[in-house]
Design a protein around this motif. Structure first.
Motif, short mmCIF file in Angstrom:
data_model
loop_
_atom_site.label_atom_id
_atom_site.label_comp_id
_atom_site.label_asym_id
_atom_site.label_seq_id
_atom_site.Cartn_x
_atom_site.Cartn_y
_atom_site.Cartn_z
N ALA A 178 -65.99 -56.10 -11.10
CA ALA A 178 -65.45 -56.65 -12.34
C ALA A 178 -66.06 -56.00 -13.58
CB ALA A 178 -65.66 -58.15 -12.38
N ASP A 179 -67.22 -55.33 -13.44
CA ASP A 179 -67.85 -54.65 -14.58
C ASP A 179 -67.34 -53.22 -14.74
OD1 ASP A 179 -69.07 -53.38 -12.45
OD2 ASP A 179 -71.12 -53.75 -13.12
N MET A 180 -66.31 -52.86 -13.98
CA MET A 180 -65.66 -51.55 -14.02
C MET A 180 -66.53 -50.42 -13.48
SD MET A 180 -62.78 -52.56 -14.96
CE MET A 180 -61.72 -51.23 -15.44
N GLN A 181 -67.51 -50.75 -12.67
CA GLN A 181 -68.33 -49.78 -11.95
C GLN A 181 -67.89 -49.80 -10.50
OE1 GLN A 181 -70.88 -47.81 -13.37
NE2 GLN A 181 -69.81 -48.56 -15.17
N PRO A 182 -68.03 -48.70 -9.77
CA PRO A 182 -67.67 -48.72 -8.35
C PRO A 182 -68.39 -49.87 -7.63
CG PRO A 182 -68.11 -46.49 -9.03
CD PRO A 182 -68.52 -47.38 -10.18
N LEU A 183 -67.68 -50.53 -6.77
CA LEU A 183 -68.26 -51.62 -6.00
C LEU A 183 -69.44 -51.11 -5.18
CD1 LEU A 183 -67.84 -54.61 -5.31
CD2 LEU A 183 -66.28 -53.88 -3.51
N SER A 184 -69.33 -49.88 -4.70
CA SER A 184 -70.39 -49.24 -3.92
C SER A 184 -70.25 -47.73 -4.05
CB SER A 184 -70.24 -49.66 -2.46
OG SER A 184 -71.04 -48.85 -1.63
N TRP A 185 -71.39 -47.04 -4.02
CA TRP A 185 -71.40 -45.57 -3.99
C TRP A 185 -71.73 -45.04 -2.60
CZ3 TRP A 185 -70.47 -41.59 -7.36
CH2 TRP A 185 -70.14 -41.94 -8.66
N ALA A 186 -72.37 -45.89 -1.79
CA ALA A 186 -72.84 -45.43 -0.48
C ALA A 186 -72.35 -46.38 0.61
CB ALA A 186 -74.37 -45.35 -0.47
N VAL A 199 -53.05 -56.31 -5.34
CA VAL A 199 -52.44 -56.39 -6.68
C VAL A 199 -51.30 -57.40 -6.66
CG1 VAL A 199 -51.07 -55.13 -8.41
CG2 VAL A 199 -53.12 -54.08 -7.42
N MET A 200 -50.43 -57.30 -5.66
CA MET A 200 -49.28 -58.21 -5.57
C MET A 200 -49.72 -59.66 -5.40
SD MET A 200 -46.43 -56.56 -5.92
CE MET A 200 -47.19 -55.55 -7.16
N GLN A 201 -50.83 -59.88 -4.71
CA GLN A 201 -51.35 -61.23 -4.51
C GLN A 201 -52.25 -61.68 -5.67
OE1 GLN A 201 -53.27 -60.91 -0.64
NE2 GLN A 201 -51.34 -61.36 0.42
N VAL A 216 -56.74 -58.65 -7.46
CA VAL A 216 -57.39 -57.58 -8.22
C VAL A 216 -56.49 -57.20 -9.39
CG1 VAL A 216 -58.61 -56.63 -6.20
CG2 VAL A 216 -56.37 -55.72 -6.85
N VAL A 217 -57.06 -56.46 -10.31
CA VAL A 217 -56.32 -55.95 -11.45
C VAL A 217 -56.08 -54.46 -11.22
CG1 VAL A 217 -56.41 -55.51 -13.94
CG2 VAL A 217 -57.41 -57.61 -13.00
N GLN A 218 -54.85 -54.03 -11.38
CA GLN A 218 -54.57 -52.59 -11.29
C GLN A 218 -54.99 -51.95 -12.59
OE1 GLN A 218 -50.89 -51.20 -9.47
NE2 GLN A 218 -50.58 -49.88 -11.24
N VAL A 219 -55.89 -50.98 -12.51
CA VAL A 219 -56.42 -50.31 -13.69
C VAL A 219 -55.66 -49.02 -13.97
CG1 VAL A 219 -58.50 -49.29 -14.71
CG2 VAL A 219 -58.70 -51.32 -13.25
N LYS A 220 -55.37 -48.27 -12.91
CA LYS A 220 -54.62 -47.02 -13.02
C LYS A 220 -53.68 -46.90 -11.84
CE LYS A 220 -56.92 -43.59 -15.75
NZ LYS A 220 -57.26 -42.20 -15.83
N ALA A 221 -52.62 -46.14 -12.04
CA ALA A 221 -51.67 -45.87 -10.97
C ALA A 221 -51.52 -44.37 -10.82
CB ALA A 221 -50.31 -46.49 -11.28
N TYR A 222 -51.11 -43.95 -9.63
CA TYR A 222 -50.83 -42.54 -9.40
C TYR A 222 -49.57 -42.18 -10.17
CZ TYR A 222 -54.29 -42.17 -5.71
OH TYR A 222 -55.48 -42.13 -5.02
N GLU A 223 -49.61 -41.02 -10.82
CA GLU A 223 -48.43 -40.57 -11.57
C GLU A 223 -47.37 -40.05 -10.60
OE1 GLU A 223 -49.41 -37.78 -14.64
OE2 GLU A 223 -51.09 -39.00 -15.34
N VAL A 264 -56.60 -46.96 -9.05
CA VAL A 264 -57.87 -47.65 -9.31
C VAL A 264 -57.57 -49.13 -9.51
CG1 VAL A 264 -59.89 -47.82 -10.84
CG2 VAL A 264 -58.80 -45.59 -10.47
N VAL A 265 -58.33 -49.97 -8.82
CA VAL A 265 -58.23 -51.42 -9.01
C VAL A 265 -59.62 -51.98 -9.30
CG1 VAL A 265 -56.18 -51.70 -7.54
CG2 VAL A 265 -58.47 -51.98 -6.54
N ALA A 266 -59.65 -53.15 -9.92
CA ALA A 266 -60.92 -53.82 -10.21
C ALA A 266 -60.86 -55.26 -9.71
CB ALA A 266 -61.20 -53.80 -11.71
#
Length: 188
Positions: A16-24, A38-40, A43-50, A66-68
């Motif tokens: 929710a802080d817009m950082q990856p949930l995990s790097w490792a 997203v449909m449920q 999460v919030v859709q932040v970006k979509a594939y063009e 990208v979702v958050a």
């Protein structure tokens, strides 16, 4: 039959802080799992594939890049896994110091199991096969070997910092970069 353009796409998952949930490892879902979330409205859709869409019976939908998460998720402990041991030790044999790929590395019980050594953070290190064979069923002192660093239990934050520094994440989509390296120095 041709493959759908979205077939191999993945979605970066942010906290929710817009950082990856995990790097490792890097927090990634299949685009299908992200789309359902997203449909449920989980999460919030932040970006979509063009230029990549999926169709339902009644409409066309974007494929999330990208979702958050809606609520912040705090990780309390790092899972004790082979990969996390390798990340903690920066993919280096803790005896010779050479760097290896995860496929080439093994791990070593500092105190061998035959001498009541247990599999836990403080007794397992990344090790190359040659040094593992050389050490065998002995302690490092008995084998005349020295550890580069004592094994320790890393926090999730420490693992993420190491993974980020080593850039362990592979196959990163361009749309994720603003969220992965937001504090990197800008090009002039």
């Amino acid at each position: 039959m041709t493959e759908h353009p979205a077939a191999h796409l993945r979605t970066l998952v942010l906290n929710a802080d817009m950082q990856p949930l995990s790097w490792a490892p890097l927090s990634i879902w299949s685009w299908q799992d992200a789309f359902v979330a997203v449909m449920q409205d989980r999460v919030v859709q932040v970006k979509a594939y063009e230029d990549v869409h999926v169709r339902s019976a009644s409409r066309t939908h974007e494929v999330p890049s990208v979702v958050a998460l809606k609520a912040y998720r705090r990780r309390k402990v790092a899972a004790f896994t082979r990969y996390h041991v390798f990340v903690r030790d920066e993919f280096r044999c803790q005896y010779c110091g050479d760097k290896f790929s995860p496929k080439e590395l093994t791990f070593d019980h500092v105190i061998p199991r035959s001498k009541n050594g247990i599999a836990e953070w403080s007794n397992i290190v990344a090790c190359c096969p040659a040094d593992n064979l050389r050490k065998g069923n002995l302690t490092p002192k008995q084998a005349g070997m020295r550890l580069l660093r004592q094994p320790f239990e890393p926090s999730p934050r420490q693992l993420d910092e190491i993974a980020r520094r080593l850039q362990c994440a592979q196959d990163l989509h361009q749309s994720w970069m603003d969220f992965l390296y937001w504090d990197s120095e800008l090009e002039r």
